[in-house]
Structures are given as structure tokens and as C-alpha cells.
Design an enzyme around this catalytic site. Structure first.
Site, PDB file in Angstrom:
ATOM      1  N   TYR A 144       0.850  -1.184   0.000  1.00 36.67           N
ATOM      2  CA  TYR A 144       0.000   0.000   0.000  1.00 36.67           C
ATOM      3  C   TYR A 144       0.886   1.234   0.000  1.00 36.67           C
ATOM      4  O   TYR A 144       1.822   1.332   0.791  1.00 36.67           O
ATOM      5  CB  TYR A 144      -0.886   0.000   1.252  1.00 36.67           C
ATOM      6  CG  TYR A 144      -1.831   1.181   1.351  1.00 36.67           C
ATOM      7  CD1 TYR A 144      -2.867   1.337   0.431  1.00 36.67           C
ATOM      8  CD2 TYR A 144      -1.694   2.135   2.359  1.00 36.67           C
ATOM      9  CE1 TYR A 144      -3.747   2.411   0.525  1.00 36.67           C
ATOM     10  CE2 TYR A 144      -2.576   3.212   2.451  1.00 36.67           C
ATOM     11  CZ  TYR A 144      -3.598   3.349   1.524  1.00 36.67           C
ATOM     12  OH  TYR A 144      -4.469   4.412   1.622  1.00 36.67           O
ATOM     13  N   ASP A 239       9.254   2.946   0.082  1.00 37.47           N
ATOM     14  CA  ASP A 239       8.164   3.578   0.814  1.00 37.47           C
ATOM     15  C   ASP A 239       8.369   3.243   2.289  1.00 37.47           C
ATOM     16  O   ASP A 239       8.042   2.154   2.746  1.00 37.47           O
ATOM     17  CB  ASP A 239       6.814   3.063   0.298  1.00 37.47           C
ATOM     18  CG  ASP A 239       5.645   3.637   1.095  1.00 37.47           C
ATOM     19  OD1 ASP A 239       5.887   4.293   2.135  1.00 37.47           O
ATOM     20  OD2 ASP A 239       4.495   3.404   0.693  1.00 37.47           O
ATOM     21  N   LYS A 267       3.573   8.928   8.979  1.00 38.58           N
ATOM     22  CA  LYS A 267       3.419   8.311  10.293  1.00 38.58           C
ATOM     23  C   LYS A 267       4.397   8.872  11.339  1.00 38.58           C
ATOM     24  O   LYS A 267       4.236  10.004  11.760  1.00 38.58           O
ATOM     25  CB  LYS A 267       3.462   6.786  10.146  1.00 38.58           C
ATOM     26  CG  LYS A 267       2.328   6.342   9.191  1.00 38.58           C
ATOM     27  CD  LYS A 267       1.992   4.880   9.137  1.00 38.58           C
ATOM     28  CE  LYS A 267       0.677   4.702   8.388  1.00 38.58           C
ATOM     29  NZ  LYS A 267       0.725   4.018   7.125  1.00 38.58           N
TER      30      LYS A 267
HETATM   31  C1  LIG Z   1       0.101   4.505   5.784  1.00 38.77           C
HETATM   32  C2  LIG Z   1       0.892   4.260   4.580  1.00 38.77           C
HETATM   33  C3  LIG Z   1       0.824   5.106   3.456  1.00 38.77           C
HETATM   34  C4  LIG Z   1      -0.187   6.215   3.333  1.00 38.77           C
HETATM   35  O1  LIG Z   1       0.009   7.214   4.279  1.00 38.77           O
HETATM   36  P1  LIG Z   1      -1.238   8.184   4.633  1.00 38.77           P
HETATM   37  O2  LIG Z   1      -0.631   9.166   5.579  1.00 38.77           O
HETATM   38  O3  LIG Z   1      -2.288   7.317   5.232  1.00 38.77           O
HETATM   39  O4  LIG Z   1      -1.685   8.812   3.363  1.00 38.77           O
HETATM   40  C5  LIG Z   1       1.693   4.890   2.416  1.00 38.77           C
HETATM   41  N1  LIG Z   1       2.589   3.886   2.457  1.00 38.77           N
HETATM   42  C6  LIG Z   1       2.680   3.049   3.500  1.00 38.77           C
HETATM   43  C7  LIG Z   1       3.711   1.973   3.499  1.00 38.77           C
HETATM   44  C8  LIG Z   1       1.825   3.194   4.582  1.00 38.77           C
HETATM   45  O5  LIG Z   1       1.896   2.328   5.591  1.00 38.77           O
END
Ligand SMILES: *Cc1c(COP(=O)(O)O)cnc(C)c1O
Length: 429
Positions: A144, A239, A267
Site C-alpha cells: 500500500y 516507501d 506516520k
Molecule cells: C500509511 C501508509 C501510506 C499512506 O500514508 P497516509 O498518511 O495514510 O496517506 C503509504 N505507504 C505506506 C507503506 C503506509 O503504511
């Protein structure tokens, strides 16, 4: 535990907010029942609207790595707010947090702040495409990277929980530029490169996948991706929205000793405020406006409240040389305890873990990619989730999510949770 007030609040919310929530997984669709409405939180605990105390294993999906309402962050936000909450003009604070982040993370010279992980990943891909002059990207099934169009192709967590991996509203035109690969399968990635020679701008990957449960990379997998990227003029995007400032000060790049070309954050970097960021070497970052041709902007980007929170969070992590060791030990202790309880009852399960990311799968095969993550028994997971909730421990309301361990947890909290697993284990068969 009673959830009368949460039920009422949920009913009211559904009248004015789609599904009653502002992000789908919160709605409990995968596990059934009523979402818990939070009143407040402190340290390792959530206090809900019905007066229950829950030990929190989600921690806002990662940011609260030092526990809720962590005082230095709260104080910094309060003090900052008194001086104005947004200017749309540069502040010294932005340079301060940028300098600290760049000093903690390997292989980056410059960083740009945005408002979410979604924005960070979306911008990183645009930058990679602009920089390489190519259009296609490779993403992995079950990973994701936020909800922007290019990523909503077998996107893990929320998207999978709802069985709508390909969301309506994402055009065929967008989807054709996202090539899907299997996590931990280098031959699969190699064949995509062979079929799309000189067309792939970037590989984007969660270096430890955390949105299909926790799936660590197999030995050598990330290095093999690095080599493929080098051989093909493709950028490697890590990511690290989840893993950044969680697995090590320098994130997964540091933990595994692999260099990425662009890294995205979210995060933890915001200390619980809406923050994302992306970073790279100077020559790549200077491809961004206003220096370079790739456009990217934001009214609230670098917002002073958000930067004040993020700065205090990063400072706290940076000055504590034991934090990642402590987190690893606590999570290992939890893992061992849960294993013992589930073994006693002969439950079929797999536990995956890297540092303070951990997931429990009710599956008798190793969970190494999206397909194996999907083979878990969801009915057992539902019982596990609701059983723990009843005992007073809150894990993610979906089998496709990682638990995020916070340093605020004590060994007493962990023992309490392990005993709770022991109590409910007989009902899991
Ligand atoms: C949470 C998450 C996102 C998206 O971040 P948001 O602040 O919710 O838009 C993207 N990549 C990873 C790996 C994530 O865990």
C-alpha cells in the site's frame, strides 16, 4: 465491555459521514461489530467513550511510537499554536527538522515535507517519472502506498479488506502504467523488466511490507531489486512511511544496508500530526520546482504545528540510542508469549515480525506475499480480534494489518496481553 455509547456515536456518524468514518478500515467491516470511539489516550492506553481502557497495539497505525500524548510533542504543539498555526511562508523550523531528518537517514541530501504518506508516495513517483523521462512503475501486490490512483491496484490493507483491489474511478489509462509484481519473487520482477525494456521509471516497495500483515523481505530480495534498478536506469523508491524512524533511525535502508534512490515518509515523522515527506540525493530532489521542472506544492506543507510535533518526535528518537533495541525486545517478548499460548491449544498460525512490526496470521503456510497472506482464516481472526478487545487489548480490525508496538508498553502490559491470548485461544479452534 460495553459499547453502548460507541454504538450510538457510530449511528450518528453514519448519517453524515460515509460509513461513519474518515478512513475505511476504522469501520470494522472485516471483523464486524461497532467501531470503538476514542475519547482520549495516554501512553500505551486508549480510553473509549464507554469508559473502557484498552492497551493499544495500533498506535494511530504507527506514529505514536513513544506512546500517546507524549509530553515533549504535546508541549511543542501547544507552544507553537500560540504563535500562529499557518503562514504559507517559510519558517526556520522547517530547516531544523529537514536537517535532523537528513542527518538520521542514509543516502539523502534533501527532503520535502507534505501532509500525508499518500502525498509523499504520489509525489515521489511523479519525481521519478520526471527525472527518468519514463512512465511505467512497478508495484507489488499487497503493498500500500496511499490512495492515489496509480497505487490502487491490488493495494493491500483497506482496499483488500473490502475486496475492491481495483477501485472504480481509477482509469484504465492510469492502471496500464502500474505493473504488478509478486513480493519476494525476483524472477517475476526480472520478467517485467524484460517485457518493458527502458520503460520503467521506478520500483516502489515497502521494504518490510506492512499492509498485508507484516511481511519481511527474503534474504537478498532488496539487493536484487537494487541491482535490477542499476542495470536498467530505474529508480528504487523505498516507501518508508511505516518503516521510517521505526525499524532504525535510518529506517529500512539502515537496517538492511540497501540504498534507495527516493525514500518516502509519513506516520512517525509527524509525531501524530498530518505529515509526509519524500527525500533523495541532491540531483534528484533538485528536479523539483522551484529549482527543477517537476511540480509539487502544498498550502499546508511544512505547517508549523506539524513540523513542531515531528521535530520533537525525531529528536526524542535521535537522542535515545536504546529505543530500537527496547522496541525489538518488547516485541520479541510478545511474540514468544503469543506463540506459547497458541501452541498450547494447537492452533494453526504464522507470526511474522521485523523489529516492532508484528502480525499474527491464522494460516498453516509461511506468509511471504499477498497470496499467502490472503490464505489466512478470517473467521478465526475475527474471534481473535473480538476476544482480545473484550479482554482489553486493541489490535487492528483487519487480518491484513501489522501491529505497531509502542515504547510506552510495559512488560506488565505485554504479560496482560499474552494472558488474554491464553484465555481466548481455546475458542479459536
Ligand atoms: C500509511 C501508509 C501510506 C499512506 O500514508 P497516509 O498518511 O495514510 O496517506 C503509504 N505507504 C505506506 C507503506 C503506509 O503504511
Amino acid at each position: 465491555m460495553l459499547y453502548q455509547r460507541s454504538s450510538r456515536l457510530f449511528a450518528e456518524a453514519q448519517e453524515v459521514i460515509p460509513g461513519g468514518v474518515n478512513s475505511p478500515v476504522r469501520a470494522f467491516k472485516a471483523v464486524g461489530g461497532t467501531p470503538v470511539f476514542v475519547k482520549e489516550a495516554k501512553g500505551a492506553y486508549l480510553y473509549d467513550e464507554d469508559g473502557n481502557r484498552l492497551i493499544d497495539y495500533i498506535n494511530s497505525w504507527g506514529p505514536m511510537i513513544l506512546g500517546h500524548a507524549y509530553e515533549p510533542v504535546v508541549n511543542a504543539v501547544v507552544e507553537r499554536a500560540k504563535k500562529g498555526t499557518s503562514f504559507g511562508m517559510p519558517t526556520e523550523l522547517e530547516t531544523e527538522i529537514a536537517r535532523l531528518a537528513v542527518s538520521m537517514v542514509p543516502n539523502i541530501d534533501k527532503i520535502r515535507f507534505v501532509n500525508s504518506g499518500t502525498e509523499a508516495c504520489m509525489s515521489a513517483v511523479r519525481l521519478a517519472r520526471g527525472y527518468t523521462g519514463r512512465e511505467k512503475i512497478i508495484k507489488f501486490s499487497g503493498c500500500y502506498h496511499g490512495h492515489s490512483d496509480a497505487f490502487l491496484i491490488q493495494a493491500g490493507s483497506g482496499a483488500v479488506t473490502f475486496g475492491t483491489p481495483n477501485s472504480p474511478g481509477v482509469t484504465q489509462g492510469t492502471a496500464k502504467d502500474t505493473l504488478l509484481a509478486k513480493y519476494n519473487d525476483i524472477d517475476n520482477v526480472t520478467s517485467l523488466f524484460e517485457a518493458n525494456e527502458n520503460e520503467i521509471a521506478a520500483i516502489i516497495i515497502e521494504p518490510v511490507a506492512g499492509n498485508m500483515g507484516c511481511i519481511p523481505p527474503k534474504e537478498g530480495f532488496l539487493q536484487a531489486l537494487r541491482d535490477l534498478c542499476d542495470a536498467n536506469g530505474t529508480l528504487l523508491i523505498f516507501d518508508e512511511v511505516m518503516t521510517g524512524f521505526r525499524l532504525a533511525k535510518g529506517g529500512a535502508q539502515e537496517l538492511f544496508g540497501i540504498k534507495a534512490d527516493i525514500v518516502t515518509f509519513g506516520k512517525v515523522i509527524g509525531g501524530g500530526l498530518p505529515v509526509g515527506a519524500f527525500a533523495a540525493r541532491k540531483e534528484i530532489m533538485d528536479y523539483l520546482a522551484p529549482v527543477g521542472p517537476v511540480y509539487q506544492a502544498g498550502t499546508l506543507s511544512g505547517n508549523p504545528l506539524a513540523m513542531a510535533a515531528g521535530l520533537e518526535m525525531l529528536k526524542a528518537i535521535n537522542r535515545d540510542n536504546e529505543i530500537f533495541k527496547r522496541l525489538d525486545e518488547k516485541t520479541a517478548y510478545l511474540e514468544k508469549g503469543i506463540r506459547e499460548k497458541l501452541d498450547t491449544e494447537n492452533i494453526e498460525y504464522t507470526i511474522n515480525r521485523t523489529g516492532s512490526m508484528i502480525s499474527v496470521h491464522f494460516s498453516n503456510t509461511p506468509v511471504t506475499d499477498f497470496l499467502s497472506a490472503s490464505s489466512g482464516d478470517n473467521d478465526t481472526f475475527k474471534k481473535f480480534f473480538h476476544g482480545l478487545l473484550k479482554e482489553g487489548a486493541y489490535i487492528a480490525p483487519s487480518a491484513y494489518e501489522t501491529w505497531f508496538i509502542t515504547d510506552a508498553l510495559t512488560y506488565q502490559d505485554l504479560d496482560f496481553t499474552i494472558n488474554a491470548v491464553g484465555k481466548i485461544a481455546p475458542q479459536l479452534k
